[in-house]
Design an enzyme around this catalytic site. Structure first.
Site, PDB file in Angstrom:
ATOM      1  N   HIS A  65      39.859  35.348   8.728  1.00 33.29           N
ATOM      2  CA  HIS A  65      39.655  35.620   7.289  1.00 33.29           C
ATOM      3  C   HIS A  65      40.093  34.161   6.663  1.00 33.29           C
ATOM      4  CE1 HIS A  65      39.811  40.165   7.213  1.00 33.29           C
ATOM      5  NE2 HIS A  65      38.623  39.634   6.844  1.00 33.29           N
ATOM      6  N   ASP A  67      41.509  33.141   4.176  1.00 32.73           N
ATOM      7  CA  ASP A  67      42.800  32.617   3.574  1.00 32.73           C
ATOM      8  C   ASP A  67      43.730  32.312   4.708  1.00 32.73           C
ATOM      9  OD1 ASP A  67      42.930  35.523   4.378  1.00 32.73           O
ATOM     10  OD2 ASP A  67      44.649  35.824   3.246  1.00 32.73           O
ATOM     11  N   HIS A  68      43.330  32.136   6.078  1.00 34.85           N
ATOM     12  CA  HIS A  68      43.955  31.833   7.073  1.00 34.85           C
ATOM     13  C   HIS A  68      43.476  30.702   7.793  1.00 34.85           C
ATOM     14  CE1 HIS A  68      46.702  35.439   7.579  1.00 34.85           C
ATOM     15  NE2 HIS A  68      45.941  35.959   6.631  1.00 34.85           N
ATOM     16  N   HIS A 269      53.010  37.157   3.449  1.00 31.08           N
ATOM     17  CA  HIS A 269      51.718  37.565   3.032  1.00 31.08           C
ATOM     18  C   HIS A 269      52.014  38.683   2.017  1.00 31.08           C
ATOM     19  CE1 HIS A 269      47.571  39.304   3.671  1.00 31.08           C
ATOM     20  NE2 HIS A 269      47.329  38.139   4.158  1.00 31.08           N
TER      21      HIS A 269
END
Length: 311
Positions: A65, A67-68, A269
């Protein structure tokens, strides 16, 4: 050994939290650093932290993903632009090689150092610099992993009183004795290491989880860990929402930590819907179940203490 959090938000950045990235620094070995996930703005966060880009030797990516991973191409380039030529190991899920090689090729970014890319699969085990790294697939909407890092056991302390009583002279042979080796002195006496050393000191165990719903696999991965870093994207009233999107609530992370009998839980997170102040509510929800819980914020630092583990 200590964790330094660079981005603790979920999905999209906020004014108070950038997206996912955390560094594990091994102070005992000169500051060697492993980076876990690399969301957008990770290298900017590094500039405002004590993390040194040139000391990063390993990068572990939990899943693909954005955001990683969206901070990864820029960070790899910057590491090269700083004239760093030491090799780097990148471990990620299937697809990470294609993502990185495409980004570097299209942008004409040429690395000065050797980049070794490994794509993990469930159950993989690696041994890096004496540390064991275990990979376990978790339960998210795409392939996502948790990583368990186990430090090697350390020699017990020398029992100086016992050495003195036995008339054992000082010298380099004591280091061999401490490291578990039986030695024979010049006078013919055989000294057994176990007779002159205390119990071996168990290595520390830390677990970092990517995005996941509560999962039995996570409990086993985290069993008896000294520190568990687990997502806590939502508060407990959003449990059905968390389930739908492959995430966990703070309370669910705490329940998992309780079942796994970890020594400390770090919540990570956090959804951008929660301000730092509102995040205190998530921490309270977790502590009702597992009191030894802390909340990670950007630039939080958590040392990993040595403990004892059941056999």
């Amino acid at each position: 050994m200590e964790w330094i959090f660079l981005g603790t938000g979920a999905g999209v950045p906020s004014k108070e939290r950038q997206v996912s990235s955390a560094a594990l620094r091994f102070n005992e070995s000169g500051g060697d650093t492993w980076l876990f996930d690399c969301g957008e703005a990770t290298q900017h966060q590094i500039l405002n932290s004590s993390v040194k880009l040139t000391r990063i030797s390993h990068i572990l990516i939990s899943h693909l993903h954005g955001d990683h991973i969206f901070g990864l191409p820029g960070l790899l380039g910057s590491r090269s632009f700083q004239c760093e030529d030491s090799p780097l190991v990148l471990l990620g899920p299937p697809g990470i090689r294609s993502f990185v090689e495409s980004a570097l090729s299209i942008s004409q970014t040429h690395l000065r150092y050797t980049l070794e890319i490994k794509e993990w699969k469930n159950g993989d085990t690696f041994n890096w610099k004496g540390y064991q790294v275990e990979v376990t697939e978790l339960d998210h909407v795409i392939l996502s992993a948790g990583f368990r890092i186990t430090e090697p056991d350390q020699p017990g302390s020398l029992l100086t009183d016992r050495l003195r009583e036995a008339g054992v002279p000082a010298g380099p042979h004591l280091k061999r004795l401490k490291n578990g080796e039986d030695i024979r002195l010049e006078d013919g006496r055989l000294l057994r290491s176990q007779d002159f050393c205390g119990p071996r000191i168990p290595g520390r165990r830390v677990v970092y989880c990517g995005d996941t719903r509560p999962a039995r696999e996570t409990v086993e991965l985290a069993r008896n860990a000294d520190m568990l870093i687990h997502e806590a994207t939502f508060s407990k009233e959003k449990e059905s929402h968390a389930l739908r999107f492959g995430h966990s609530t703070a309370a669910q992370a705490a329940e998992l930590a309780r079942k796994a009998e970890v020594k400390q839980l770090i919540l990570n997170h956090i959804s951008s819907r929660y301000s730092l102040k509102e995040g205190d509510r998530l921490l309270e929800e977790a502590r009702e179940i597992f009191p030894r819980t802390e909340m990670a914020c950007d630039f939080s630092v958590f040392p990993v203490s040595r403990g004892t583990h059941p056999s």
